[in-house]
Design a protein around this motif. Structure first.
Motif, PDB file in Angstrom:
ATOM      1  N   SER A  77       8.234  -1.324  10.063  1.00  0.00           N
ATOM      2  CA  SER A  77       7.983  -1.143   8.680  1.00  0.00           C
ATOM      3  C   SER A  77       6.504  -0.774   8.833  1.00  0.00           C
ATOM      4  O   SER A  77       5.690  -0.915   9.816  1.00  0.00           O
ATOM      5  N   GLY A  78       6.000  -0.103   7.684  1.00  0.00           N
ATOM      6  CA  GLY A  78       4.810   0.151   7.583  1.00  0.00           C
ATOM      7  C   GLY A  78       3.683  -1.116   7.542  1.00  0.00           C
ATOM      8  O   GLY A  78       2.772  -1.013   8.315  1.00  0.00           O
ATOM      9  N   ALA A  79       4.058  -2.191   6.870  1.00  0.00           N
ATOM     10  CA  ALA A  79       3.294  -3.220   6.757  1.00  0.00           C
ATOM     11  C   ALA A  79       3.050  -3.778   8.447  1.00  0.00           C
ATOM     12  O   ALA A  79       2.082  -4.037   8.871  1.00  0.00           O
ATOM     13  N   ASN A  93       0.671  -1.942  10.247  1.00  0.00           N
ATOM     14  CA  ASN A  93      -0.785  -1.999   9.745  1.00  0.00           C
ATOM     15  C   ASN A  93      -1.024  -3.415  10.412  1.00  0.00           C
ATOM     16  O   ASN A  93      -2.325  -3.567  10.714  1.00  0.00           O
ATOM     17  N   PHE A 151      -3.148   0.951  -0.609  1.00  0.00           N
ATOM     18  CA  PHE A 151      -2.087   0.187  -0.269  1.00  0.00           C
ATOM     19  C   PHE A 151      -1.648   0.179   1.039  1.00  0.00           C
ATOM     20  O   PHE A 151      -1.458   1.249   1.830  1.00  0.00           O
ATOM     21  N   HIS A 152      -1.480  -1.183   1.563  1.00  0.00           N
ATOM     22  CA  HIS A 152      -1.139  -1.204   2.935  1.00  0.00           C
ATOM     23  C   HIS A 152       0.058  -2.067   3.488  1.00  0.00           C
ATOM     24  O   HIS A 152       0.270  -2.320   4.846  1.00  0.00           O
ATOM     25  N   GLY A 153       0.469  -2.502   2.183  1.00  0.00           N
ATOM     26  CA  GLY A 153       1.818  -3.243   2.726  1.00  0.00           C
ATOM     27  C   GLY A 153       1.916  -4.799   1.967  1.00  0.00           C
ATOM     28  O   GLY A 153       0.804  -4.901   1.054  1.00  0.00           O
ATOM     29  N   GLU A 170      -6.324   5.202   4.061  1.00  0.00           N
ATOM     30  CA  GLU A 170      -5.282   6.330   3.717  1.00  0.00           C
ATOM     31  C   GLU A 170      -6.046   7.377   3.647  1.00  0.00           C
ATOM     32  O   GLU A 170      -6.935   7.648   2.821  1.00  0.00           O
ATOM     33  N   GLU A 203       0.492   5.215  -2.881  1.00  0.00           N
ATOM     34  CA  GLU A 203       0.954   4.249  -4.078  1.00  0.00           C
ATOM     35  C   GLU A 203      -0.173   4.071  -5.117  1.00  0.00           C
ATOM     36  O   GLU A 203       0.053   3.980  -6.192  1.00  0.00           O
ATOM     37  N   ASP A 263      -4.076   4.813   8.112  1.00  0.00           N
ATOM     38  CA  ASP A 263      -2.723   4.309   7.631  1.00  0.00           C
ATOM     39  C   ASP A 263      -1.962   5.659   7.171  1.00  0.00           C
ATOM     40  O   ASP A 263      -2.271   6.326   6.110  1.00  0.00           O
ATOM     41  N   VAL A 269       1.179   5.744   7.065  1.00  0.00           N
ATOM     42  CA  VAL A 269       2.708   5.308   7.048  1.00  0.00           C
ATOM     43  C   VAL A 269       3.409   6.316   5.901  1.00  0.00           C
ATOM     44  O   VAL A 269       4.412   6.554   6.376  1.00  0.00           O
ATOM     45  N   GLN A 270       2.604   6.809   4.852  1.00  0.00           N
ATOM     46  CA  GLN A 270       3.343   7.754   3.919  1.00  0.00           C
ATOM     47  C   GLN A 270       2.941   9.181   4.317  1.00  0.00           C
ATOM     48  O   GLN A 270       3.820  10.022   4.139  1.00  0.00           O
ATOM     49  N   LYS A 320       7.704   4.864   7.491  1.00  0.00           N
ATOM     50  CA  LYS A 320       8.362   5.923   6.492  1.00  0.00           C
ATOM     51  C   LYS A 320       9.188   7.107   7.148  1.00  0.00           C
ATOM     52  O   LYS A 320      10.281   7.002   7.870  1.00  0.00           O
TER      53      LYS A 320
HETATM   54  C1  LIG Z   1       4.810   2.469   1.883  1.00  0.00           C
HETATM   55  C2  LIG Z   1       3.429   1.952   2.525  1.00  0.00           C
HETATM   56  C3  LIG Z   1       3.112   0.959   3.577  1.00  0.00           C
HETATM   57  C4  LIG Z   1       4.022  -0.314   3.442  1.00  0.00           C
HETATM   58  O1  LIG Z   1       5.041  -0.045   4.230  1.00  0.00           O
HETATM   59  P1  LIG Z   1       6.505  -0.920   4.290  1.00  0.00           P
HETATM   60  O2  LIG Z   1       7.375  -0.210   5.302  1.00  0.00           O
HETATM   61  O3  LIG Z   1       7.083  -1.009   2.838  1.00  0.00           O
HETATM   62  O4  LIG Z   1       6.053  -2.122   4.944  1.00  0.00           O
HETATM   63  C5  LIG Z   1       1.722   0.805   4.121  1.00  0.00           C
HETATM   64  N1  LIG Z   1       0.947   1.889   3.764  1.00  0.00           N
HETATM   65  C6  LIG Z   1       1.214   2.897   3.231  1.00  0.00           C
HETATM   66  C7  LIG Z   1       0.069   4.003   3.020  1.00  0.00           C
HETATM   67  C8  LIG Z   1       2.332   3.091   2.483  1.00  0.00           C
HETATM   68  O5  LIG Z   1       2.593   4.136   1.950  1.00  0.00           O
END
Ligand SMILES: *Cc1c(COP(=O)(O)O)cnc(C)c1O
Length: 388
Positions: A103-105, A108, A137-139, A190, A195, A223, A225-226, A252
């Motif tokens: 996962s993203g969390a 991180n 937003f990091h998780g 980010e 988010e 980060d 993730v998104q 993601k």
């Molecule tokens: C969604 C998101 C996360 C968390 O990812 P999960 O897979 O829900 O744990 C972390 N950082 C960013 C920038 C995100 O958009």
């Protein structure tokens, strides 16, 4: 009919999500269908996850053929998809090593552990602070919540992991102040806060943060993730600013719909972890990795340029709308601030009219599949313009 599943869910699934009153049963590319057979254009991709849409043939084949031969081994053994994916990611980014989570969390968490260990070994154990940005937003784990620069997520979960401070975004002076005041291991940002409302960090700001990170000998971590994996029209959003982070986390869209997170480690930290320092039972799962390899293989110049063109089309059309106050974002990560209606209202009207959109803070957020056909994009845009 639709009542039954929704009622079961509301009775037995933990009440953490305010779901829309829609039960999705299947999809095909950028179209999804609910129980009654109603068709929707998917402008959310399960929050930037289904990079090539639902039930995409290439991805499904990659996943299914791996699934049929070896679905899991634990990390006590080598498997091909995990090794190939790590090689691809390193080739594409110049990073040196990859840790896989789910996962993203988790990606991180790995970045934060890498920074703390690197700083303890290279600067001293007291250099443990991580600077993140306000509105980030990091998780949802206790540590990534601490990293998340939004107070309202913190309130009822104290005490969170200590050692996080939050700088004002796009404010280099504030970053410099915190670097001087705190004993810092690394900076985690980010490039576009997803988010947080699709808030874009200026290239000059990111370049300034990189310069400060070098001057003060702290790690620069992004980060993605998104924003990663083609979402913004670059392979990773940091590439747009021409910076060279020490650590890149992503998740993601990398998996295309299966859970995967990756923490990429650059030159300065490639040797930070030794055996037993970090781990995950499911991390690097061969099925998830086989799917991810198929995704990464398709993120070529042609696709990225299509993502940019589609993003420009959305930006141009939406920002000309009299009821739009502003449009933010890049590529197929777009935020729209409505002038009169609330974002939630606009998303509700779109849903009634067969288009699934997201919100982020006070904005309508669009994260369609990277390969959404132009016709569907135009149609979704028409519905959105009408709803505004
Ligand atoms: C969604 C998101 C996360 C968390 O990812 P999960 O897979 O829900 O744990 C972390 N950082 C960013 C920038 C995100 O958009």
């Amino acid at each position: 009919m639709s009542g039954r599943i929704q009622q079961l869910d509301q009775t037995f699934v933990a009440n953490t999500y305010g779901r829309f009153p829609v039960t999705l049963v299947r999809g095909n590319g950028s179209l999804v269908y609910d129980e009654s057979g109603k068709e929707y254009i998917d402008m959310g991709s399960g929050i930037a996850v289904t990079s090539f849409g639902i039930a995409d043939g290439v991805w499904t084949d990659a996943v299914v053929s791996q699934l049929k031969v070896l679905q899991h081994t634990s990390n006590l053994y080598y498997t091909e998809p995990c090794a190939i994916l790590a090689e691809k990611l390193c080739q594409l980014t110049g990073m040196k090593k990859v840790f896989f989570g789910n996962s993203g969390a988790e990606a991180n968490e790995c970045a934060i552990k890498a920074a703390r260990k690197w700083a303890a070994e290279n600067k001293g154990a007291e250099y443990s602070t991580i600077i993140t940005l306000k509105n980030s937003f990091h998780g949802r784990t206790l540590t990534t919540l601490a990293a998340t620069g939004q107070e309202h997520y913190h309130e009822l979960y104290q005490p969170l992991t200590p050692g996080f401070v939050h700088a004002a975004p796009n404010d280099l002076a504030d970053m410099e102040r915190l670097l001087d005041e705190e004993k810092v291991a690394g900076i985690l940002v980010e490039c576009i806060q997803g988010e947080g409302g699709v808030c874009v960090m200026e290239d000059a700001y990111l370049q300034g943060v990189e310069r400060l990170a070098r001057e003060k000998n702290v790690l620069l971590m992004v980060d993605e993730v998104q924003t990663g994996n083609g979402r913004t029209g670059d392979l990773y959003a940091y590439m747009h600013a021409g910076i060279h982070p020490d650590v890149v986390s992503t998740a993601k869209g990398l998996g295309g719909g299966l859970p995967i997170g990756a923490c990429m480690l650059g030159e300065r930290v490639e040797h930070v972890f030794g055996h037993g320092d970090h781990g995950s039972t499911f991390g690097g799962n061969p099925v998830a990795c086989a799917g991810a390899v198929s995704i990464v293989n398709r993120l070529d110049k042609q696709l990225l340029s299509e993502v940019r063109n589609k993003g420009d089309y959305l930006l141009k059309r939406l920002s000309s709308h009299p009821r739009v106050a502003s449009v933010s974002g890049r590529g197929l990560m777009i935020g729209i601030l409505p002038r009169e209606k609330r974002a939630g209202e606009v998303v509700g009207t779109c849903m009634d009219n067969g288009v699934l959109c997201l919100t982020a803070k006070d904005r309508v957020r669009l994260l369609p599949a990277l390969n959404i056909p132009e016709k569907l994009l135009e149609k979704a845009c028409d519905v959105l313009m009408e709803a505004l």
